[in-house]
Each structure stands twice: as C-alpha cells, then as structure tokens.
Write a protein that holds these residues in place. Structure first.
Motif, PDB file in Angstrom:
ATOM      1  N   GLY A   1       0.805  -1.209   0.000  1.00  0.00           N
ATOM      2  CA  GLY A   1       0.000   0.000   0.000  1.00  0.00           C
ATOM      3  C   GLY A   1       0.839   1.260   0.000  1.00  0.00           C
ATOM      4  N   VAL A   2       0.133   2.369   0.079  1.00  0.00           N
ATOM      5  CA  VAL A   2       0.740   3.693   0.008  1.00  0.00           C
ATOM      6  C   VAL A   2       0.629   4.359   1.383  1.00  0.00           C
ATOM      7  CG1 VAL A   2       0.563   5.957  -1.109  1.00  0.00           C
ATOM      8  CG2 VAL A   2       0.080   3.872  -2.405  1.00  0.00           C
TER       9      VAL A   2
ATOM     10  N   PRO B   1     -11.918   6.170   4.854  1.00  0.00           N
ATOM     11  CA  PRO B   1     -12.424   4.885   5.366  1.00  0.00           C
ATOM     12  C   PRO B   1     -11.778   3.714   4.624  1.00  0.00           C
ATOM     13  CG  PRO B   1     -14.209   6.447   5.155  1.00  0.00           C
ATOM     14  CD  PRO B   1     -12.994   7.092   4.519  1.00  0.00           C
ATOM     15  N   GLY B   2     -11.346   2.729   5.395  1.00  0.00           N
ATOM     16  CA  GLY B   2     -10.673   1.563   4.837  1.00  0.00           C
ATOM     17  C   GLY B   2      -9.168   1.592   4.986  1.00  0.00           C
ATOM     18  N   ASP B   3      -8.598   2.767   5.244  1.00  0.00           N
ATOM     19  CA  ASP B   3      -7.149   2.847   5.468  1.00  0.00           C
ATOM     20  C   ASP B   3      -6.790   2.077   6.737  1.00  0.00           C
ATOM     21  OD1 ASP B   3      -6.854   4.475   3.248  1.00  0.00           O
ATOM     22  OD2 ASP B   3      -6.675   6.333   4.412  1.00  0.00           O
ATOM     23  N   LEU B   4      -5.628   1.478   6.741  1.00  0.00           N
ATOM     24  CA  LEU B   4      -5.137   0.782   7.927  1.00  0.00           C
ATOM     25  C   LEU B   4      -4.358   1.767   8.781  1.00  0.00           C
ATOM     26  CD1 LEU B   4      -3.860  -2.529   6.290  1.00  0.00           C
ATOM     27  CD2 LEU B   4      -6.063  -2.094   7.385  1.00  0.00           C
ATOM     28  N   VAL B   5      -4.657   1.803  10.076  1.00  0.00           N
ATOM     29  CA  VAL B   5      -3.952   2.695  11.006  1.00  0.00           C
ATOM     30  C   VAL B   5      -3.137   1.836  11.969  1.00  0.00           C
ATOM     31  CG1 VAL B   5      -5.457   4.695  10.819  1.00  0.00           C
ATOM     32  CG2 VAL B   5      -6.074   2.874  12.394  1.00  0.00           C
ATOM     33  N   PHE B   6      -1.889   2.248  12.191  1.00  0.00           N
ATOM     34  CA  PHE B   6      -0.945   1.449  12.970  1.00  0.00           C
ATOM     35  C   PHE B   6      -0.536   2.178  14.242  1.00  0.00           C
ATOM     36  CE2 PHE B   6      -0.573   0.220   8.562  1.00  0.00           C
ATOM     37  CZ  PHE B   6      -0.618  -1.166   8.636  1.00  0.00           C
TER      38      PHE B   6
ATOM     39  N   TYR C   1       0.105   6.432  17.951  1.00  0.00           N
ATOM     40  CA  TYR C   1      -0.160   6.423  16.507  1.00  0.00           C
ATOM     41  C   TYR C   1       1.166   6.420  15.749  1.00  0.00           C
ATOM     42  CZ  TYR C   1      -1.921   7.872  11.955  1.00  0.00           C
ATOM     43  OH  TYR C   1      -2.230   7.939  10.604  1.00  0.00           O
ATOM     44  N   ALA C   2       1.321   5.457  14.844  1.00  0.00           N
ATOM     45  CA  ALA C   2       2.597   5.317  14.114  1.00  0.00           C
ATOM     46  C   ALA C   2       2.450   5.568  12.619  1.00  0.00           C
ATOM     47  CB  ALA C   2       3.164   3.919  14.358  1.00  0.00           C
ATOM     48  N   GLY C   3       1.239   5.739  12.138  1.00  0.00           N
ATOM     49  CA  GLY C   3       1.042   6.005  10.712  1.00  0.00           C
ATOM     50  C   GLY C   3      -0.092   5.186  10.133  1.00  0.00           C
ATOM     51  N   ALA C   4      -0.269   5.362   8.840  1.00  0.00           N
ATOM     52  CA  ALA C   4      -1.367   4.685   8.150  1.00  0.00           C
ATOM     53  C   ALA C   4      -0.938   4.319   6.735  1.00  0.00           C
ATOM     54  CB  ALA C   4      -2.592   5.576   8.114  1.00  0.00           C
ATOM     55  N   ARG C   5      -1.635   3.336   6.179  1.00  0.00           N
ATOM     56  CA  ARG C   5      -1.371   2.927   4.799  1.00  0.00           C
ATOM     57  C   ARG C   5      -2.708   2.693   4.105  1.00  0.00           C
ATOM     58  NH1 ARG C   5       3.995   2.173   4.021  1.00  0.00           N
ATOM     59  NH2 ARG C   5       3.825   1.130   2.041  1.00  0.00           N
ATOM     60  N   ARG C   6      -2.729   3.023   2.838  1.00  0.00           N
ATOM     61  CA  ARG C   6      -3.915   2.821   1.996  1.00  0.00           C
ATOM     62  C   ARG C   6      -3.613   1.664   1.046  1.00  0.00           C
ATOM     63  NH1 ARG C   6      -5.225   8.081   0.196  1.00  0.00           N
ATOM     64  NH2 ARG C   6      -6.238   8.133   2.235  1.00  0.00           N
ATOM     65  N   VAL C   7      -4.427   0.639   1.120  1.00  0.00           N
ATOM     66  CA  VAL C   7      -4.258  -0.531   0.255  1.00  0.00           C
ATOM     67  C   VAL C   7      -5.421  -0.511  -0.744  1.00  0.00           C
ATOM     68  CG1 VAL C   7      -4.116  -3.038   0.151  1.00  0.00           C
ATOM     69  CG2 VAL C   7      -3.166  -1.816   2.111  1.00  0.00           C
ATOM     70  N   GLU C   8      -5.075  -0.352  -2.009  1.00  0.00           N
ATOM     71  CA  GLU C   8      -6.091  -0.295  -3.067  1.00  0.00           C
ATOM     72  C   GLU C   8      -5.791  -1.356  -4.113  1.00  0.00           C
ATOM     73  OE1 GLU C   8      -7.386   4.312  -3.104  1.00  0.00           O
ATOM     74  OE2 GLU C   8      -5.567   3.830  -4.197  1.00  0.00           O
ATOM     75  N   ARG C   9      -6.823  -1.745  -4.781  1.00  0.00           N
ATOM     76  CA  ARG C   9      -6.665  -2.711  -5.872  1.00  0.00           C
ATOM     77  C   ARG C   9      -6.246  -2.039  -7.133  1.00  0.00           C
ATOM     78  NH1 ARG C   9     -11.529  -6.798  -5.996  1.00  0.00           N
ATOM     79  NH2 ARG C   9     -10.303  -7.462  -7.722  1.00  0.00           N
TER      80      ARG C   9
END
Length: 72
Positions: free
Chosen positions: A3-4, A14-19, A64-72
């Motif tokens: 992901g990005v 909505p749908g982004d993964l948060v770490f 909170y350490a960041g987030a990533r967007r996983v798209e098809r």
C-alpha cells in the motif's frame, strides 16, 4: 510494506489501515485498526473484543505510528 503511506491524518479515508506502536503487545508496531472516518477506527483486543475508538483517544493518540492505503 503493502500500500501507500498516508502521511497526514487529515487525508485518511475509510478503509485505510492505522498502525500503533508500543501498545500492551510490545515494542514496535503492535496494533492495527481500520479507519472508519470522522476520526474513528475499528480494532480488536483481548480485553474488549471488537471496539470503535477515536484517534484522539488518550491511550492511542501518542502511540499512533502512521497509516497505509491498500487499493486494488
């Protein structure tokens, strides 16, 4: 690594993964949730099961350490 990265919390969708790092599970990235929008994320824990929490929660905000967007 998939992901990005989403470098600004204001750009979360909505749908982004948060770490999160340094939670009760140990050092480093140790917890993940799915961003729901309006500052909220869904996640699970042994003690509470499934939960919806805000990113500004006093426990999670400093971890909170960041987030990533996983798209098809």
């Amino acid at each position: 690594r998939v992901g990005v990265p989403v470098t600004n919390q204001e750009r979360l969708r909505p749908g982004d993964l948060v770490f999160f790092a340094n939670t009760n599970s140990g050092p480093g990235i140790s917890h993940v949730g799915i961003y729901l929008g309006k500052g909220r994320f869904a996640h699970a824990s042994y003690s509470q099961g499934g939960s919806i929490t805000t990113l500004d929660n006093t426990y999670f905000k400093p971890r909170y350490a960041g987030a990533r967007r996983v798209e098809r």
